[in-house]
Write a protein that holds these residues in place. Structure first.
Motif, PDB file in Angstrom:
ATOM      1  N   PHE A  66      67.910   6.224 -28.558  1.00 21.59           N
ATOM      2  CA  PHE A  66      67.748   5.125 -29.514  1.00 21.59           C
ATOM      3  C   PHE A  66      67.654   5.620 -30.958  1.00 21.59           C
ATOM      4  O   PHE A  66      68.084   4.937 -31.876  1.00 21.59           O
ATOM      5  N   TYR A  67      67.080   6.802 -31.118  1.00 24.48           N
ATOM      6  CA  TYR A  67      67.048   7.349 -32.479  1.00 24.48           C
ATOM      7  C   TYR A  67      68.480   7.580 -32.970  1.00 24.48           C
ATOM      8  O   TYR A  67      68.839   7.235 -34.096  1.00 24.48           O
ATOM      9  N   THR A  68      69.311   8.148 -32.091  1.00 30.41           N
ATOM     10  CA  THR A  68      70.689   8.444 -32.469  1.00 30.41           C
ATOM     11  C   THR A  68      71.453   7.153 -32.760  1.00 30.41           C
ATOM     12  O   THR A  68      72.237   7.069 -33.704  1.00 30.41           O
ATOM     13  N   LEU A  69      71.194   6.155 -31.950  1.00 28.19           N
ATOM     14  CA  LEU A  69      71.824   4.841 -32.165  1.00 28.19           C
ATOM     15  C   LEU A  69      71.389   4.266 -33.525  1.00 28.19           C
ATOM     16  O   LEU A  69      72.198   3.728 -34.291  1.00 28.19           O
ATOM     17  N   ALA A  70      70.099   4.403 -33.818  1.00 24.64           N
ATOM     18  CA  ALA A  70      69.563   3.897 -35.088  1.00 24.64           C
ATOM     19  C   ALA A  70      70.165   4.673 -36.261  1.00 24.64           C
ATOM     20  O   ALA A  70      70.553   4.093 -37.281  1.00 24.64           O
ATOM     21  N   LYS A  71      70.258   5.973 -36.103  1.00 25.94           N
ATOM     22  CA  LYS A  71      70.797   6.823 -37.177  1.00 25.94           C
ATOM     23  C   LYS A  71      72.259   6.459 -37.440  1.00 25.94           C
ATOM     24  O   LYS A  71      72.690   6.358 -38.593  1.00 25.94           O
ATOM     25  N   GLU A  72      72.979   6.238 -36.357  1.00 27.81           N
ATOM     26  CA  GLU A  72      74.390   5.860 -36.495  1.00 27.81           C
ATOM     27  C   GLU A  72      74.502   4.559 -37.302  1.00 27.81           C
ATOM     28  O   GLU A  72      75.304   4.463 -38.236  1.00 27.81           O
ATOM     29  N   ALA A  73      73.663   3.571 -36.952  1.00 31.59           N
ATOM     30  CA  ALA A  73      73.711   2.286 -37.674  1.00 31.59           C
ATOM     31  C   ALA A  73      73.289   2.477 -39.127  1.00 31.59           C
ATOM     32  O   ALA A  73      73.836   1.857 -40.036  1.00 31.59           O
ATOM     33  N   ASN A  74      72.312   3.345 -39.340  1.00 27.56           N
ATOM     34  CA  ASN A  74      71.841   3.587 -40.702  1.00 27.56           C
ATOM     35  C   ASN A  74      72.951   4.221 -41.555  1.00 27.56           C
ATOM     36  O   ASN A  74      73.070   3.920 -42.748  1.00 27.56           O
ATOM     37  N   ASP A  75      73.756   5.057 -40.933  1.00 23.91           N
ATOM     38  CA  ASP A  75      74.826   5.731 -41.683  1.00 23.91           C
ATOM     39  C   ASP A  75      76.058   4.852 -41.871  1.00 23.91           C
ATOM     40  O   ASP A  75      76.909   5.143 -42.718  1.00 23.91           O
ATOM     41  N   ASN A  76      76.167   3.799 -41.051  1.00 27.96           N
ATOM     42  CA  ASN A  76      77.325   2.906 -41.198  1.00 27.96           C
ATOM     43  C   ASN A  76      77.215   2.094 -42.478  1.00 27.96           C
ATOM     44  O   ASN A  76      76.122   1.628 -42.811  1.00 27.96           O
ATOM     45  N   PRO A  77      78.320   1.921 -43.200  1.00 28.52           N
ATOM     46  CA  PRO A  77      78.234   1.082 -44.406  1.00 28.52           C
ATOM     47  C   PRO A  77      78.061  -0.393 -44.048  1.00 28.52           C
ATOM     48  O   PRO A  77      78.428  -0.809 -42.955  1.00 28.52           O
ATOM     49  N   GLY A  78      77.494  -1.171 -44.948  1.00 33.88           N
ATOM     50  CA  GLY A  78      77.361  -2.622 -44.756  1.00 33.88           C
ATOM     51  C   GLY A  78      76.091  -2.980 -43.986  1.00 33.88           C
ATOM     52  O   GLY A  78      75.358  -2.118 -43.513  1.00 33.88           O
TER      53      GLY A  78
END
Ligand code: HEM
Length: 564
Positions: A278-290
């Protein structure tokens, strides 16, 4: 730790003793010491028992564990409460007394009015210690000032994500996702469970990660929700493994790779870099623009201020799925069961919906105040078969407490038996009948109940469900839309006979849902069908801004990380 190390020290003493005093004497000494230890421990258990609420006589070491039924212990505790004629029951899981509250007024007195005392969690070996532990709000102790501070921070952060005011901002996409459910019901009504799961998961995914879940086969459902279903089987007191470790805690100390009874629990859930799925999923979303307003972006922004550990970010964002998806979808499945089993409750709803809403549009949040029967209908869904049937995780008092002269010692496992609370004939006559009139003001079927809402589906006091406002608004809207749009009728078997449904056939998890059942959904009119199509298409177009994919799969995540 190697398994042999566990036994190293005692073995050393044993060898030494045998060489000095002889085998027979050593065995006798061990036997006598063990017997005295067990007797002293049992005397302490019986002493506590004499002070605590009544319940069956516990045995040494194993307590009452083996008196538990194979499934659905909440029914058994309801029976015990009636047998002893008391709202509180003490039941020993091994050497630990657990207290079961079987009555609304007692639950309200202890868990709501004395919320400051009953705000902690007890030791939950299987669910918490072998799981996410104290990083996860759901498990957090609040006994010390430091624990309370951390707890407040996590509650606050949950509140910033799904608090009462905040969730009003989510109404637009929640409404759209609910329209998509109605639309999907036209084409694949037989997959209604999958539609509900997709809806519930998608709503929390948009809130958390700025990404919708468009397909029921999206891995976030297939992987993650499956894990959550398994997790929900934990924490229901049981006499088989893994829950039997609550009775024999020493067994939890054996390393997971040598302990098949642990069912994989307690295995290292983080990679070498300390990050989990879940951390990785959160990090991915955090790095996504928008989607800068999504929850995980807020968490990463606030992380330095609150010194958030990656495991806390993981738990806070993962809880959206863990606590919010299965619960919401199971409630919708229960609503369908009620619609099928109690068709007489539909006519007043249709009369109201046709009068207030009509066919050219479906109900919206703004209609709530004008649809009192619909509101009562949804309240009755929450009451009739509450998903969190034992009120979620247990509470624990932060100090010794007394109720009716009975002692409830500090840190005791205190569980609200929602099954018994919501089936008490005094508050809910003929309780298994689905009857929305119970929640209509001045109706002869309405009875006094503590609190404004009239049900205890979302827990109590300081641990009350963080997502309650989100769940209540979404459940109301989706049920209102389904009732407005469809007749739910029987499915037919090969010989043309209607297939009956069983209103007692539910699963055994901490979150329960009906076992699979078949029904038919028929749009109530051609005009309504056209509205559902029109609104569904529009909703899909409005939701397109949240389309996206994650590159992570839980099923392969840990393997890949370990290899890298
Ligand atoms: C129908 C839907 C839901 C039901 C019936 C439900 C029920 C519950 C219950 C009974 C508890 C335990 C309360 C207690 O200990 O007294 C709980 C806790 C919790 N719920 Fe929900 N829930 C639902 C949806 C959600 C959603 C949508 C979210 C988040 C988006 C959520 C987040 C949480 C969290 C974080 C906790 C732990 C609170 C704490 O320990 O302090 N729930 N829920």
């Amino acid at each position: 730790m190697a398994i042999e190390q566990l036994f190293d020290t005692p073995l050393h003493f044993l060898q030494h003793g045998i060489s000095k005093f002889g085998t027979g004497n050593v065995l006798l000494a061990v036997l006598v010491t063990a017997t005295l230890g067990i007797l002293a421990d049992y005397a302490w258990m019986l002493y506590l028992r004499s002070k605590m609420p009544p319940g069956p006589l516990p045995l040494p070491i194993i307590g009452n564990t083996f008196q538990l039924p194979d499934t659905k212990p909440w029914i058994y505790f309801e029976t015990l409460s009636k047998k002893y004629n008391t709202p509180l029951i003490t039941f020993w899981i091994g050497r630990n007394p657990t207290v079961w509250i079987n009555d609304a007024w007692t639950a309200n007195e202890l868990l709501d009015k004395r919320a400051g005392i009953y705000c902690s969690r007890p030791r939950m070996l299987v669910f918490a210690e072998l799981g996410a532990g104290q990083y996860n709000l759901v498990n957090m102790y609040t006994t010390t000032p430091a624990e309370r501070d951390r707890f407040r921070i996590q509650r606050k952060l949950m509140h910033q994500g799904v608090g009462i005011q905040q969730v009003k901002k989510y109404r637009s996409f929640q409404d759209d996702e609910s329209k998509v459910v109605a639309y999907d019901m036209l084409t694949t009504p037989e997959n209604y469970v999958a539609h509900f799961e997709r809806y519930a998961t998608s709503v929390v995914s948009i809130i958390g990660f700025g990404r919708r879940v468009a397909d029921s086969n999206d891995p976030i459902i297939t992987d993650v929700i499956a894990v959550m279903h398994r997790a929900a089987d934990l924490n229901v007191p049981g006499k088989s493994f893994p829950m039997l470790m609550e009775t024999f805690p020493i067994l939890a100390k054996v390393p997971t790779e040598f302990a098949p009874w642990k069912h994989g629990l307690g295995a290292r859930r983080t990679t070498g870099r300390g990050h989990d799925f879940f951390y990785t999923l959160a990090k991915e979303a955090n790095d996504n623009p928008g989607h800068d307003d999504c929850y995980v972006k807020m968490l990463f922004k606030e992380a330095p201020k609150y010194n958030l550990h990656p495991c806390e970010i993981s738990a806070l964002s993962g809880n959206l799925f863990g606590a919010g998806s299965d619960t919401s979808s199971s409630t919708l499945i229960t609503a369908v069961l009620a619609m099928r089993a109690f068709p007489e409750t539909m006519n007043p709803a249709w009369e109201e919906l046709d009068r207030v809403v009509g066919s050219d549009r479906s109900p919206s949040f703004d209609d709530d105040a004008n649809l009192p029967y619909m509101r009562a209908f949804v309240k009755e869904v929450f009451r009739w078969r509450s998903v969190a049937i034992i009120g979620g995780q247990p509470h624990a008092p932060v100090q010794d407490d007394y109720y009716n002269g009975w002692l409830i010692p500090k840190s005791t496992w205190v569980q609200g038996n929602v099954w018994a609370i919501h089936r008490n004939e005094r508050e809910f006559p003929d309780p298994d009948r689905f009857n929305p009139n119970r929640f209509i003001k001045d109706s002869p079927d309405a009875r006094p109940f503590p609190g404004e809402r009239g049900y205890m589906t979302f827990g109590w006091g300081r641990r009350v469900c963080s997502g309650q406002a989100l769940a209540e608004q979404g459940t109301w809207l989706t049920i209102a839309r389904l009732v407005w749009g469809f007749r739910v009728g029987p499915a037919f078997d090969a010989s043309g006979k209607p297939i009956p449904v069983d209103i007692f056939d539910y699963t055994n998890g901490l979150n329960m849902r009906p076992q699979p059942f078949k029904v038919t959904f028929t749009p109530r009119s051609e005009a309504i069908r056209e509205t559902i199509i029109r609104e569904g298409k529009q909703a899909l177009s409005d939701l397109a801004q949240f389309n996206g994919e994650t590159k992570y799969r839980m099923s392969t995540f840990y393997k890949k990380q370990a290899a890298s």
